[in-house]
Design a protein around this motif. Structure first.
Motif, PDB file in Angstrom:
ATOM      1  N   SER A  48      -1.590  -7.301   0.418  1.00 27.05           N
ATOM      2  CA  SER A  48      -0.453  -6.796   1.193  1.00 27.05           C
ATOM      3  C   SER A  48       0.831  -6.770   0.365  1.00 27.05           C
ATOM      4  O   SER A  48       1.716  -5.958   0.607  1.00 27.05           O
ATOM      5  CB  SER A  48      -0.256  -7.626   2.458  1.00 27.05           C
ATOM      6  N   ALA A  49       0.926  -7.657  -0.631  1.00 29.73           N
ATOM      7  CA  ALA A  49       2.113  -7.715  -1.484  1.00 29.73           C
ATOM      8  C   ALA A  49       2.175  -6.556  -2.471  1.00 29.73           C
ATOM      9  O   ALA A  49       3.211  -6.309  -3.074  1.00 29.73           O
ATOM     10  CB  ALA A  49       2.148  -9.038  -2.242  1.00 29.73           C
ATOM     11  N   ASN A  53      -0.410   1.792   0.402  1.00 34.63           N
ATOM     12  CA  ASN A  53      -0.586   2.388   1.720  1.00 34.63           C
ATOM     13  C   ASN A  53      -2.076   2.676   1.911  1.00 34.63           C
ATOM     14  O   ASN A  53      -2.884   2.455   1.010  1.00 34.63           O
ATOM     15  CB  ASN A  53       0.283   3.642   1.887  1.00 34.63           C
ATOM     16  N   SER A  54      -2.451   3.161   3.072  1.00 33.93           N
ATOM     17  CA  SER A  54      -3.879   3.348   3.365  1.00 33.93           C
ATOM     18  C   SER A  54      -4.517   4.370   2.430  1.00 33.93           C
ATOM     19  O   SER A  54      -5.671   4.200   2.028  1.00 33.93           O
ATOM     20  CB  SER A  54      -4.083   3.755   4.826  1.00 33.93           C
ATOM     21  N   LEU A  55      -3.787   5.408   2.050  1.00 31.95           N
ATOM     22  CA  LEU A  55      -4.327   6.410   1.133  1.00 31.95           C
ATOM     23  C   LEU A  55      -4.545   5.807  -0.256  1.00 31.95           C
ATOM     24  O   LEU A  55      -5.588   6.010  -0.880  1.00 31.95           O
ATOM     25  CB  LEU A  55      -3.405   7.622   1.039  1.00 31.95           C
ATOM     26  N   ALA A  56      -3.592   5.034  -0.728  1.00 30.79           N
ATOM     27  CA  ALA A  56      -3.730   4.393  -2.041  1.00 30.79           C
ATOM     28  C   ALA A  56      -4.875   3.383  -2.032  1.00 30.79           C
ATOM     29  O   ALA A  56      -5.627   3.283  -2.999  1.00 30.79           O
ATOM     30  CB  ALA A  56      -2.424   3.722  -2.444  1.00 30.79           C
ATOM     31  N   PHE A  57      -5.037   2.652  -0.924  1.00 33.88           N
ATOM     32  CA  PHE A  57      -6.131   1.693  -0.834  1.00 33.88           C
ATOM     33  C   PHE A  57      -7.474   2.423  -0.846  1.00 33.88           C
ATOM     34  O   PHE A  57      -8.415   1.995  -1.512  1.00 33.88           O
ATOM     35  CB  PHE A  57      -6.003   0.813   0.418  1.00 33.88           C
ATOM     36  N   ALA A  58      -7.550   3.544  -0.138  1.00 33.04           N
ATOM     37  CA  ALA A  58      -8.791   4.339  -0.131  1.00 33.04           C
ATOM     38  C   ALA A  58      -9.097   4.849  -1.538  1.00 33.04           C
ATOM     39  O   ALA A  58     -10.253   4.824  -1.976  1.00 33.04           O
ATOM     40  CB  ALA A  58      -8.664   5.501   0.849  1.00 33.04           C
ATOM     41  N   PHE A  79     -13.738  -4.428   4.884  1.00 29.37           N
ATOM     42  CA  PHE A  79     -12.687  -4.429   3.872  1.00 29.37           C
ATOM     43  C   PHE A  79     -11.340  -4.809   4.468  1.00 29.37           C
ATOM     44  O   PHE A  79     -10.442  -5.230   3.758  1.00 29.37           O
ATOM     45  CB  PHE A  79     -12.603  -3.090   3.121  1.00 29.37           C
ATOM     46  N   VAL A  80     -11.183  -4.704   5.765  1.00 29.54           N
ATOM     47  CA  VAL A  80      -9.929  -5.068   6.418  1.00 29.54           C
ATOM     48  C   VAL A  80      -9.686  -6.574   6.312  1.00 29.54           C
ATOM     49  O   VAL A  80      -8.549  -7.021   6.237  1.00 29.54           O
ATOM     50  CB  VAL A  80      -9.930  -4.615   7.902  1.00 29.54           C
ATOM     51  N   ALA A  81     -10.744  -7.355   6.263  1.00 30.88           N
ATOM     52  CA  ALA A  81     -10.621  -8.811   6.197  1.00 30.88           C
ATOM     53  C   ALA A  81     -10.245  -9.303   4.797  1.00 30.88           C
ATOM     54  O   ALA A  81      -9.874 -10.457   4.637  1.00 30.88           O
ATOM     55  CB  ALA A  81     -11.928  -9.464   6.636  1.00 30.88           C
TER      56      ALA A  81
END
Length: 102
Positions: A48-49, A53-58, A79-81
């Motif tokens: 989280s630090a 964003n969700s696109l970058a994580f994907a 993967f959310v955990a």
């Protein structure tokens, strides 16, 4: 005994390589200035630090799948955990270990 030592050595090498790959791919996705502001990325660095964003994580997940040859989330992994760089690397390490055991 020798077999256990060899297995431990391979596991240690695998762990180091996976963590290094995860960090390398995170750095590749993040802006260089952002990485400098964050300091050194370690296993304890909170995802989280990183400001992904969700696109970058994907994109990160796709790049790691290509680099490591496994998708730890294809069988419903959560993967959310995942909270840290080390936990993300651990998911890939488990998937690689399961693949080599099969």
């Amino acid at each position: 005994m020798l077999n256990n030592t060899l297995t431990d050595t391979l596991t240690d090498t695998l762990t180091i390589d996976v963590q290094a790959t995860v960090v390398q791919e995170i750095v590749a996705i993040l802006d260089e200035d952002t990485v400098d502001e964050l300091g050194e990325l370690t296993a304890d660095t909170e995802l989280s630090a990183l400001g992904l964003n969700s696109l970058a994580f994907a994109r990160l997940i796709i790049k790691l799948e290509r680099a490591l040859g496994v998708d730890p989330f294809s069988q419903g992994g959560d993967f959310v955990a995942l909270r840290t760089v080390g936990a993300l690397a651990g998911a890939y390490e488990q998937a690689l270990s399961a693949r080599t055991e099969a």
